[in-house]
Enzyme design. Structure first.
Site, PDB file in Angstrom:
ATOM      1  N   ASN A 100       0.815  -1.208   0.000  1.00 44.61           N
ATOM      2  CA  ASN A 100       0.000   0.000   0.000  1.00 44.61           C
ATOM      3  C   ASN A 100       0.853   1.264   0.000  1.00 44.61           C
ATOM      4  O   ASN A 100       0.980   1.910  -1.044  1.00 44.61           O
ATOM      5  CB  ASN A 100      -0.947  -0.028   1.196  1.00 44.61           C
ATOM      6  CG  ASN A 100      -2.038   1.021   1.083  1.00 44.61           C
ATOM      7  OD1 ASN A 100      -1.939   1.945   0.292  1.00 44.61           O
ATOM      8  ND2 ASN A 100      -3.078   0.873   1.871  1.00 44.61           N
ATOM      9  N   ASP A 101       1.446   1.585   1.123  1.00 45.12           N
ATOM     10  CA  ASP A 101       2.176   2.855   1.214  1.00 45.12           C
ATOM     11  C   ASP A 101       3.327   2.946   0.218  1.00 45.12           C
ATOM     12  O   ASP A 101       3.648   4.029  -0.252  1.00 45.12           O
ATOM     13  CB  ASP A 101       2.717   3.036   2.637  1.00 45.12           C
ATOM     14  CG  ASP A 101       1.592   3.210   3.638  1.00 45.12           C
ATOM     15  OD1 ASP A 101       0.552   3.782   3.255  1.00 45.12           O
ATOM     16  OD2 ASP A 101       1.741   2.763   4.782  1.00 45.12           O
ATOM     17  N   VAL A 102       3.947   1.804  -0.107  1.00 45.09           N
ATOM     18  CA  VAL A 102       5.134   1.850  -0.968  1.00 45.09           C
ATOM     19  C   VAL A 102       4.782   2.113  -2.429  1.00 45.09           C
ATOM     20  O   VAL A 102       5.672   2.256  -3.253  1.00 45.09           O
ATOM     21  CB  VAL A 102       5.967   0.544  -0.873  1.00 45.09           C
ATOM     22  CG1 VAL A 102       6.508   0.372   0.522  1.00 45.09           C
ATOM     23  CG2 VAL A 102       5.168  -0.655  -1.287  1.00 45.09           C
TER      24      VAL A 102
ATOM     25  N   ALA B 228       0.889   3.565   7.377  1.00 41.90           N
ATOM     26  CA  ALA B 228       1.072   4.983   7.655  1.00 41.90           C
ATOM     27  C   ALA B 228      -0.245   5.695   7.918  1.00 41.90           C
ATOM     28  O   ALA B 228      -0.271   6.837   8.354  1.00 41.90           O
ATOM     29  CB  ALA B 228       1.807   5.654   6.491  1.00 41.90           C
TER      30      ALA B 228
END
Lengths: 103, 462
Positions: free
Chosen positions: B388-390, B429
């Site tokens: 997700n965040d990456v 995050a």
């Protein structure tokens, strides 16, 4: 100053090891980071050598120190044996070519 | 006599260097591990030999040999049972053992010698090794419990303040002892330091968040190395110094690498804080497009080049074998499939690579983020599994986002993007992912493993 002069050899040794360590390790590719870490972890178990050395001085009738020393040896060995075995297990999964057979 | 031992230590030290060097190539890595293990065996064997020739009491020898035997067996059993997803826990656990060993050395040595017999600088080295070893012991244990899900993050401010207090107390005690400010005996100092450091280890790791775990594990690993090196200085034992420093350097390099990959400073990770997004950033409404597994199968069938971006969600769903099956399917159709791996994917450095290797995926198909990031548009379809965040483009184009500045895989540059996801929850995050609103992005909801199996089943029909 005296302290530095007395231990000059050791200081040289420490600095050289530091540079050598960084130089050797900085080339490891990301795919091998986990094995590197567990392999390095196993190497830090070299503290077992210290645990054996300390046992020379321990009086065999001083049961507290003897137990603690034995425990230290046990922990150090676990660190070494576990670390190297698990690294070996991980690395055996990295095959250079795609395997043809199903698992 | 000592000549043989010293020569053996030299050989063992070189084997460590060689072993680490070989670890930089996937083909030689196995040999490297074996080499380092043989060096270690040599070093320990020679030390026992030297100890016997220095009149090691028979009882002590029995204790040593017994402990080594038991330790080897337990270590072997533990390492053969672990699942690859559980690797970070196990490494933490082994690291805790090393830390514990360093702490015990400090305590025993403190009991054995009178205050006056050791020079002050040796006493300080001993105390330093003890502090670092003890903190590494409890820190790694807490990391172990957190990674295996038995302990939740606790971000209360009190823990952070207590951790800082105990750190100050440890340093204060060391300094006041060094300058002889209080008339206290060495062994008392040792016991107080041991207690405070054990406490510090717990307090320091407990508040650190799950996504920062790769940093923490590397750091703790590095600390055990430093503790080993300090103990080596106490005994002027070269192999302990060398081994400890190599490990310290390796751990530190990985720590900094992980920090860089998350765009976080080491201090911020250690302080347990996470940057909040700047206030006033406008909340964008995101319109998502849902897709089905049969549609995805169609897209896959017509694609020439496919990229899979795996995240920890894939490991949780145990979907790596399904990924391998998908790869076989696609290859039989002549489609190329790459895996693009973010440096912090998983729970420790390089964890994702191990998980994929376990599923028999050849490492030549695993691409590092920097390798392919500039040519992401060559992929007809980017399949994001549990990451997700990456892949959040906000990291590159939204200065108000908390993840801004973090290096990402530019999945949004792919011709088409399909995200396999359990639900609309945010990533670690806690940030909305702008990728989901992009024109070329579709979402496929469900458990990664069953969705992938479904897609494979559909793909066979096309």
């Amino acid at each position: 100053m005296e302290l530095i002069n007395e231990n000059l050899d050791t200081i040289y040794f420490v600095i050289l090891c530091l540079f050598l360590g960084i130089e050797v390790i900085s080339n490891v590719p990301a795919i091998l980071h986990t094995p590197l870490m567990s392999g390095a972890n196993a190497i830090s178990g070299v503290i077992l050598v210290g645990a054996v050395i300390i046992m020379i001085k321990v009086d065999p009738t001083d049961y507290l120190s003897l137990t603690l020393g034995g425990l230290a040896v046990l922990l150090g060995t676990l660190n070494i044996a576990g670390g190297f075995f698990v690294t070996g297990r991980m690395l055996s999964m990295f095959s250079p070519k795609k395997p043809k057979t199903d698992k | 006599m000592t000549g043989i031992v010293e020569a053996g230590y030299l050989v063992a030290t070189l084997s460590f260097v060689g072993g680490l060097k070989y670890l930089s190539s996937p083909i030689k890595a196995k040999k490297g591990n074996l080499l380092a293990a043989m060096g270690m065996t040599l070093a320990v064997g020679l030390t026992i030999y030297a100890a016997i020739s220095q009149n090691l009491p028979a009882v002590n020898l029995m204790v040593i040999l017994g402990a080594i035997l038991i330790g080897s067996i337990i270590g072997r059993v533990m390492s053969s049972r672990v699942e690859m997803t559980g690797m970070p826990q196990l490494v933490s656990l082994f690291n805790a053992m090393g830390g514990g060993c360093a702490m015990l050395l400090g305590i025993i040595e403190g009991q054995q010698v009178g205050v006056s017999t050791l020079a002050l600088n040796v006493q300080l080295l001993l105390a330093g090794g003890l502090v670092i070893g003890a903190a590494s012991l409890t820190g790694s244990m807490v990391a172990y419990y957190k990674l295996s899900g038995k302990l939740k993050d606790n971000r209360s401010r009190i823990l952070i303040y207590l951790a800082r207090t105990s750190l100050v107390l440890i340093l204060g005690l060391l300094i006041s002892f060094a300058f002889n400010l209080f008339p206290i005996s060495f062994i008392t100092v040792i016991y107080i330091l041991a207690f405070l450091s054990l406490l510090y280890g717990v307090l320091f790791v407990w508040p650190i968040g799950g996504a920062d775990m790769p940093v923490v594990i590397s750091l703790l690993n590095s600390l055990t190395g430093v503790a080993t090196a300090l103990a080596g200085l106490v005994y002027s034992n070269k192999i302990m110094i060398a081994g400890g420093i190599f490990v310290g350097a390796a751990g530190l390099l990985l720590t900094l690498l992980m920090c860089k990959a998350m765009n976080r400073s080491l201090l911020k990770v250690l302080a347990g804080t996470f940057a909040k997004g700047k206030e006033g950033g406008e909340v964008k409404e995101i319109h998502i497009k849902e897709t089905t597994s049969s549609e995805t199968a169609m897209q896959l069938a017509f694609a020439q080049k496919v990229a899979v971006v795996p995240g920890y969600g894939m490991a949780v769903a145990q979907a790596q074998h399904a990924c391998a099956n998908l790869q076989k399917q696609l290859e039989s159709r002549g489609t190329e499939l790459h895996y693009i791996i973010h440096p912090v994917a998983g729970r420790m450095p390089g964890h994702m690579n191990v998980l994929l290797a376990e599923a028999n995926i050849g490492y030549d198909l695993l691409k590092e983020m920097d390798e392919v990031n500039d040519e992401m548009d060559q992929y007809d379809l980017v399949l994001i599994v549990g990451a997700n965040d990456v892949v959040n483009p906000a990291a590159e184009n939204d200065e108000n986002s908390p993840v801004y500045g973090m290096p990402i895989i530019r999945a949004h540059k792919g011709k088409q993007v399909v995200v396999i996801k359990r639900g609309m929850s945010t990533g670690y995050a806690g940030v909305e992912n702008n990728l989901f609103g992009e024109e070329n992005c579709q979402l496929l909801f469900g458990d990664a493993k069953s969705v992938l199996q479904d897609v494979i089943g559909q793909l066979k029909l096309v």
